[in-house]
Design an enzyme around this catalytic site. Structure first.
Site, short mmCIF file in Angstrom:
data_model
loop_
_atom_site.label_atom_id
_atom_site.label_comp_id
_atom_site.label_asym_id
_atom_site.label_seq_id
_atom_site.Cartn_x
_atom_site.Cartn_y
_atom_site.Cartn_z
CB CYS A 198 -0.66 0.21 1.04
SG CYS A 198 -1.74 -1.08 1.37
CG HIS A 244 -6.95 1.16 0.19
ND1 HIS A 244 -5.19 2.14 -0.85
CD2 HIS A 244 -5.65 0.49 1.07
CE1 HIS A 244 -3.99 1.83 0.11
NE2 HIS A 244 -4.89 0.47 0.72
CB CYS A 301 0.30 0.86 8.03
SG CYS A 301 -1.62 0.76 7.25
#
Length: 402
Positions: free
Chosen positions: A103, A358, A388
């Site tokens: 990510c 996302h 994160c």
């Protein structure tokens, strides 16, 4: 003494060139199998990069390097970053790199570009991330050896390569529940934060806060239709009535991000280059940091990365006017705000991934693009973006508005 010597060398290298941000843009973010699903991540990124350069009147020949974060590169063809460069009109001499830090990929792309400019390897670079989770492939690892007989399962690359912890076998909702227990976060706190994210994102669009950062894209499913807004989640369900993903857990579909498609990019250069070209400087990179801890604690690692970046910049946290932390789950924001002792109301001023989505390879850059918008429109000077990544990691950047 050795650590001190290395710190001096690091400061010297970072001090060679001041790194400026001179352009920023992102595509709209849409849910998986939505209006962006017919567009590959390469085309999403190429449209976003070309549109951003055009918007800020930056000639494509100025881009010497391109760094793009992307998780699901199988089936995209050779060197996806080069494909983005060619399709967006960059010079064939531009050095191109695709990278995967889960990510945090889009943010790590920015960090690598900034380091290249800081040490003088390039004077102008583009960096960002791209993801079409709609087109993430299925994998069949046994086919190469030959399948003699029997039933054989294909692996979903989204779960296998992005979500499942390779050591424990746990999916992110389990880990979110664990960190919620660790820092004493209630289900009510998680839902309350998610509802706030929905409201902030919806209000931000109503007040045209995102208009200047979004690069519109043609809808491939409906000829002539332009997509220029995010496909927001929220408002059509009662979050308190949603069942947890795992029995007796706190993490639900309502207080988690979705699966999404999108791309984002920023353009960085040296101060000298900006002055030579007459480009308006939006912000400067003040500091950057990565952090790592146990895999099971990855949602809380942004606090470590932000603290390291603040220490490198010799800044107290109260100097940060706003923070963007990617909303994989409400637990990420609530947990890190507690660990940082930072006002949660100044985190994600326009909402975040829970409402907006996302697209994993892009989000690390997307939150920097949005942070620039927040600082410009809400009157701040310093801001930090952090994200994160599975495996226990996180990355953080501190910027200063020009």
């Amino acid at each position: 003494m050795e650590a001190r010597r290395l710190k001096v060398i690091e400061q010297h290298l970072l001090g060679l060139q001041e790194v400026c941000i001179v352009a920023a843009g992102r595509s709209p973010v849409h849910r998986i199998f939505g209006e962006l699903s017919a567009i590959s991540s390469i085309d999403l990124a190429a449209n976003t990069l070309a549109g951003t350069l055009s918007k800020y009147n930056i000639n494509t020949d100025n881009i010497q390097e391109l760094y793009m974060g992307n998780l699901f590169s199988p089936n995209l063809g050779q060197n996806p970053a080069k494909q983005v460069a060619v399709k967006s009109g960059l010079s064939d001499s531009a050095n191109c790199m695709i990278l995967n830090k889960l990510c945090a990929s889009g943010m790590k792309a920015i960090m690598l570009a900034a380091m290249s400019i800081a040490q003088g390897s390039a004077d102008c670079a583009a960096a960002g991330g791209m993801e079409s989770m709609s087109n993430a492939p299925y994998l069949h690892p046994k086919i190469r050896d030959g399948l003699v007989r029997g039933n054989h399962k294909a692996l979903d690359s989204i779960d296998h390569d992005a979500f499942i912890d390779p050591f424990s076998g746990h999916l992110p909702p389990f880990i979110s529940d664990k960190v919620s227990e660790k820092v004493n976060i209630s289900r009510e706190e998680l839902d309350s934060y998610a509802e706030e994210s929905y409201k902030k994102a919806s209000n931000a669009w109503k007040m045209n806060k995102f208009v200047n950062e979004v690069i519109p894209i043609q809808n491939q499913k409906k000829a002539g239709k332009i997509i220029d807004k995010d496909n927001l989640k929220g408002g059509d369900f009662d979050i308190k009535k949603l069942r947890p993903v795992l029995k007796n857990g706190k993490t639900t579909a309502g207080n988690s991000c979705g699966l999404n498609d999108g791309a984002s990019v920023i353009v960085l250069c040296s101060r000298k280059k900006a002055n030579e070209m007459g480009w308006k400087v939006l912000a400067t990179i003040v500091s950057m940091a990565d952090a790592e801890q146990a895999c099971i604690d990855f949602p809380l690692t942004p606090s470590l990365a932000i603290k390291k970046a603040l220490q490198r910049a010799s800044l107290p946290i109260n100097q940060l006017d706003f923070i963007e932390i990617n909303e994989a789950f409400s637990s990420v924001i609530v947990g890190n705000s507690k660990l940082l002792n930072y006002d949660i109301g100044k985190i994600n001023a326009y909402g975040g991934g829970i409402a907006m989505g996302h697209p994993v390879g892009s989000s690390g850059c997307r939150i920097v693009v949005t942070l620039l918008s927040v600082l410009k429109q809400e009157g701040g000077n310093y801001g930090s973006a952090a994200i994160c990544n599975g495996g226990g990691g996180a990355s953080a950047i501190i910027i200063k508005k020009e």
